[in-house]
Design a protein around this motif. Structure first.
Motif, PDB file in Angstrom:
ATOM      1  N   THR A  86     -30.536 -12.973 -13.055  1.00 20.24           N
ATOM      2  CA  THR A  86     -30.951 -13.868 -13.931  1.00 20.24           C
ATOM      3  C   THR A  86     -32.241 -13.617 -14.482  1.00 20.24           C
ATOM      4  OG1 THR A  86     -31.894 -15.239 -12.459  1.00 20.24           O
ATOM      5  CG2 THR A  86     -29.763 -15.986 -13.083  1.00 20.24           C
ATOM      6  N   ASP A  87     -32.692 -12.480 -14.216  1.00 18.84           N
ATOM      7  CA  ASP A  87     -34.389 -12.113 -14.539  1.00 18.84           C
ATOM      8  C   ASP A  87     -34.234 -11.038 -15.995  1.00 18.84           C
ATOM      9  OD1 ASP A  87     -32.919 -10.123 -13.093  1.00 18.84           O
ATOM     10  OD2 ASP A  87     -35.108  -9.491 -12.194  1.00 18.84           O
ATOM     11  N   TRP A  88     -33.303 -11.404 -16.820  1.00 16.78           N
ATOM     12  CA  TRP A  88     -33.099 -10.596 -17.869  1.00 16.78           C
ATOM     13  C   TRP A  88     -34.300 -11.140 -18.844  1.00 16.78           C
ATOM     14  CZ3 TRP A  88     -30.341  -6.373 -17.607  1.00 16.78           C
ATOM     15  CH2 TRP A  88     -29.103  -6.421 -16.539  1.00 16.78           C
ATOM     16  N   ARG A  89     -34.696 -10.188 -20.072  1.00 13.59           N
ATOM     17  CA  ARG A  89     -35.687 -10.324 -21.002  1.00 13.59           C
ATOM     18  C   ARG A  89     -35.656  -9.281 -22.108  1.00 13.59           C
ATOM     19  NH1 ARG A  89     -39.367  -6.560 -20.659  1.00 13.59           N
ATOM     20  NH2 ARG A  89     -39.674  -5.434 -18.443  1.00 13.59           N
ATOM     21  N   LEU A  90     -36.335  -9.901 -23.172  1.00 15.86           N
ATOM     22  CA  LEU A  90     -36.411  -8.677 -24.138  1.00 15.86           C
ATOM     23  C   LEU A  90     -37.179  -7.600 -23.722  1.00 15.86           C
ATOM     24  CD1 LEU A  90     -36.885 -10.625 -27.657  1.00 15.86           C
ATOM     25  CD2 LEU A  90     -35.085  -9.268 -26.875  1.00 15.86           C
ATOM     26  N   PRO A  91     -37.094  -6.385 -24.087  1.00 12.86           N
ATOM     27  CA  PRO A  91     -37.961  -5.439 -23.494  1.00 12.86           C
ATOM     28  C   PRO A  91     -39.058  -5.378 -24.562  1.00 12.86           C
ATOM     29  CG  PRO A  91     -36.167  -4.371 -25.041  1.00 12.86           C
ATOM     30  CD  PRO A  91     -35.935  -6.020 -24.844  1.00 12.86           C
ATOM     31  N   SER A  92     -40.205  -4.544 -24.289  1.00 15.42           N
ATOM     32  CA  SER A  92     -41.145  -4.048 -25.106  1.00 15.42           C
ATOM     33  C   SER A  92     -40.749  -2.910 -25.987  1.00 15.42           C
ATOM     34  CB  SER A  92     -42.323  -3.569 -24.231  1.00 15.42           C
ATOM     35  OG  SER A  92     -42.156  -2.222 -23.664  1.00 15.42           O
ATOM     36  N   ALA A  93     -41.675  -2.651 -27.172  1.00 18.22           N
ATOM     37  CA  ALA A  93     -40.980  -1.602 -27.865  1.00 18.22           C
ATOM     38  C   ALA A  93     -41.251  -0.119 -27.086  1.00 18.22           C
ATOM     39  CB  ALA A  93     -42.196  -1.473 -29.260  1.00 18.22           C
ATOM     40  N   GLU A  94     -42.127  -0.001 -26.424  1.00 18.15           N
ATOM     41  CA  GLU A  94     -42.133   1.005 -25.504  1.00 18.15           C
ATOM     42  C   GLU A  94     -41.050   1.273 -24.678  1.00 18.15           C
ATOM     43  OE1 GLU A  94     -45.278   3.366 -22.278  1.00 18.15           O
ATOM     44  OE2 GLU A  94     -45.522   1.438 -23.130  1.00 18.15           O
ATOM     45  N   GLU A  95     -40.777   0.100 -23.955  1.00 19.56           N
ATOM     46  CA  GLU A  95     -39.449   0.334 -23.125  1.00 19.56           C
ATOM     47  C   GLU A  95     -38.198   0.565 -23.854  1.00 19.56           C
ATOM     48  OE1 GLU A  95     -40.957  -3.043 -19.484  1.00 19.56           O
ATOM     49  OE2 GLU A  95     -39.812  -3.337 -21.439  1.00 19.56           O
ATOM     50  N   LEU A  96     -38.114  -0.095 -24.905  1.00 21.14           N
ATOM     51  CA  LEU A  96     -36.960   0.271 -25.695  1.00 21.14           C
ATOM     52  C   LEU A  96     -36.632   1.591 -26.325  1.00 21.14           C
ATOM     53  CD1 LEU A  96     -34.451  -1.260 -26.844  1.00 21.14           C
ATOM     54  CD2 LEU A  96     -35.580  -1.962 -28.996  1.00 21.14           C
ATOM     55  N   GLN A  97     -37.798   2.314 -26.509  1.00 21.24           N
ATOM     56  CA  GLN A  97     -37.741   3.572 -26.546  1.00 21.24           C
ATOM     57  C   GLN A  97     -36.950   4.548 -26.024  1.00 21.24           C
ATOM     58  OE1 GLN A  97     -38.289   5.041 -29.577  1.00 21.24           O
ATOM     59  NE2 GLN A  97     -39.937   3.873 -30.672  1.00 21.24           N
ATOM     60  N   HIS A  98     -36.917   3.920 -24.453  1.00 22.66           N
ATOM     61  CA  HIS A  98     -36.025   4.881 -23.760  1.00 22.66           C
ATOM     62  C   HIS A  98     -34.529   4.934 -23.717  1.00 22.66           C
ATOM     63  CE1 HIS A  98     -39.377   5.810 -20.586  1.00 22.66           C
ATOM     64  NE2 HIS A  98     -39.828   4.597 -21.378  1.00 22.66           N
ATOM     65  N   VAL A  99     -33.977   3.874 -24.647  1.00 22.47           N
ATOM     66  CA  VAL A  99     -32.640   4.102 -24.745  1.00 22.47           C
ATOM     67  C   VAL A  99     -32.239   4.200 -26.255  1.00 22.47           C
ATOM     68  CG1 VAL A  99     -32.159   2.148 -22.880  1.00 22.47           C
ATOM     69  CG2 VAL A  99     -32.655   1.420 -25.287  1.00 22.47           C
ATOM     70  N   PHE A 100     -33.164   4.204 -27.119  1.00 28.23           N
ATOM     71  CA  PHE A 100     -33.133   4.254 -28.469  1.00 28.23           C
ATOM     72  C   PHE A 100     -33.602   5.500 -29.156  1.00 28.23           C
ATOM     73  CE2 PHE A 100     -32.243   0.615 -31.787  1.00 28.23           C
ATOM     74  CZ  PHE A 100     -31.900   1.567 -32.635  1.00 28.23           C
ATOM     75  N   LEU A 101     -32.493   6.421 -29.642  1.00 24.78           N
ATOM     76  CA  LEU A 101     -32.879   7.672 -30.235  1.00 24.78           C
ATOM     77  C   LEU A 101     -33.068   7.438 -31.748  1.00 24.78           C
ATOM     78  CD1 LEU A 101     -30.192  10.132 -28.608  1.00 24.78           C
ATOM     79  CD2 LEU A 101     -32.616   9.566 -27.903  1.00 24.78           C
ATOM     80  N   ALA A 102     -34.128   7.993 -32.366  1.00 22.33           N
ATOM     81  CA  ALA A 102     -34.200   7.948 -33.823  1.00 22.33           C
ATOM     82  C   ALA A 102     -33.079   8.672 -34.220  1.00 22.33           C
ATOM     83  CB  ALA A 102     -35.626   8.687 -34.002  1.00 22.33           C
ATOM     84  N   SER A 103     -32.680   8.335 -35.594  1.00 23.42           N
ATOM     85  CA  SER A 103     -31.669   8.868 -36.134  1.00 23.42           C
ATOM     86  C   SER A 103     -31.493   8.692 -37.550  1.00 23.42           C
ATOM     87  CB  SER A 103     -30.237   8.258 -35.723  1.00 23.42           C
ATOM     88  OG  SER A 103     -29.952   7.049 -35.779  1.00 23.42           O
ATOM     89  N   THR A 104     -30.940   9.355 -38.307  1.00 21.53           N
ATOM     90  CA  THR A 104     -31.230   9.099 -39.792  1.00 21.53           C
ATOM     91  C   THR A 104     -30.326   8.063 -40.210  1.00 21.53           C
ATOM     92  OG1 THR A 104     -31.423  11.613 -40.220  1.00 21.53           O
ATOM     93  CG2 THR A 104     -30.883  10.366 -42.096  1.00 21.53           C
ATOM     94  N   SER A 105     -31.077   7.245 -41.130  1.00 22.10           N
ATOM     95  CA  SER A 105     -30.180   6.073 -41.667  1.00 22.10           C
ATOM     96  C   SER A 105     -29.458   6.173 -43.259  1.00 22.10           C
ATOM     97  CB  SER A 105     -31.016   4.738 -41.736  1.00 22.10           C
ATOM     98  OG  SER A 105     -32.244   5.082 -42.817  1.00 22.10           O
TER      99      SER A 105
END
Length: 313
Positions: free
Chosen positions: A198-217
């Motif tokens: 139950t300890d889920w939360r929103l990530p920080s921007a730095e944390e989210l970069q670990h799963v999100f790859l930059a891609s061309t929109s």
């Protein structure tokens, strides 16, 4: 006359013997008893026996859903995912609406496993409905039990580089909002219960970069890209996780043009950072969906969330 009497007597004796033999033979269990028997076998970890019970129930009464459900769950426990999905599809077709969410959840597990997205299906007992003993509360319980049959490595992605566990969104509970502002995203993660945590939360921007790859929109067909281990690339492409589509200026977009909120404050008061196609942007907290002119491309988006927690050792 004498020989005829002897013949009649012989027939009578044979008839009596046959009746006695039938009386000594075990009675064939009825449908509900077969389902209960198969349920007990499945809970005891005897998938093969449960499978036989499911087949017997279907043979006896093919038009009832419980036998197909038992067959599907038994096949799932034996890791025979494709026939399990077929059996569960038939069960969903025949089952009352109150039973369908749990069955759909199990069928989703089969499809994910068949596609290679599930890392492990444990041998833990699988929840199996017993005729006449179902209620909304029990249906919810069966869904949660079914989710726990899947190992935590499926419902979560553990990032060893950061020590964080990320909730894979195809295990999110149903929600009504198609697009989320910052408060929606924050409250969703803080209220999330998944695989017992139950300890889920929103990530920080730095944390989210670990799963999100930059891609061309791109203009219409583009979608965000994620680190492969997270599983979202496959989930989006196969429709396993399908956020709602939305319309901007009369043009309909698929539900993959997502801006993910973070808990990192933005440039001004009342703003937080959101990552869109892997790039950070300061977004007003009240925005749920929008469009902006970044460069020369129109970039419509809808707000959403990925939830994170500190991984347990």
């Amino acid at each position: 006359m004498k020989s005829l009497t002897a013949a009649c007597l012989g027939i009578l004796l044979l008839s009596f013997a046959a009746r006695a033999s039938l009386a000594q033979a075990p009675a064939t269990p009825d449908y509900d008893s077969t389902i209960k028997q198969g349920t007990a076998q499945l809970q005891a970890g005897s998938g093969d026996l449960a499978l036989a019970s499911g087949e017997a129930a279907i043979k006896a009464t093919p038009g009832r859903w419980e036998g197909h459900a038992l067959l599907g769950r038994s096949l799932l426990s034996l890791k025979r995912y494709e026939p399990a999905a077929d059996a569960l599809s038939k069960a969903i077709e025949l089952a009352p609406q109150s039973e369908q969410p749990a069955l759909r959840d199990l069928r989703r597990q089969c499809l994910l496993a068949e596609a290679g997205s599930l890392s492990t299906i444990t041998s833990a007992p699988v929840a199996t409905a017993v005729p006449g003993q179902s209620s909304p509360a029990e249906s919810r319980m069966s869904i949660e039990t079914a989710r726990r049959v899947v190992s935590a490595n499926d419902a979560e992605w553990f990032d060893a580089s950061s020590g964080l566990a990320w909730a894979r969104p195809w295990y999110y509970p149903p929600h009504t909002a198609n697009q989320w502002n910052f408060a929606d995203a924050q409250s969703f993660c803080s209220a999330l219960t998944l695989v017992g945590y139950t300890d889920w939360r929103l990530p920080s921007a730095e944390e989210l970069q670990h799963v999100f790859l930059a891609s061309t929109s791109g203009w219409h067909g583009a979608q965000p890209r994620f680190v492969e281990g997270y599983g979202l690339n496959k989930a989006l492409s196969h429709g396993t996780w399908a956020p709602a589509s939305f319309t901007v200026n009369g043009i309909k977009f698929q539900g993959n043009r997502l801006l993910f909120w973070t808990n990192t404050p933005g440039d001004q008061t009342g703003e937080h950072v959101g990552l869109y196609f892997g790039e950070p942007h300061s977004i007003n907290d009240g925005v749920k969906a929008g469009e902006s002119q970044w460069g020369k491309l129109l970039n419509p988006f809808q707000g959403y969330a990925l939830c994170v927690r500190a991984a347990t050792p």
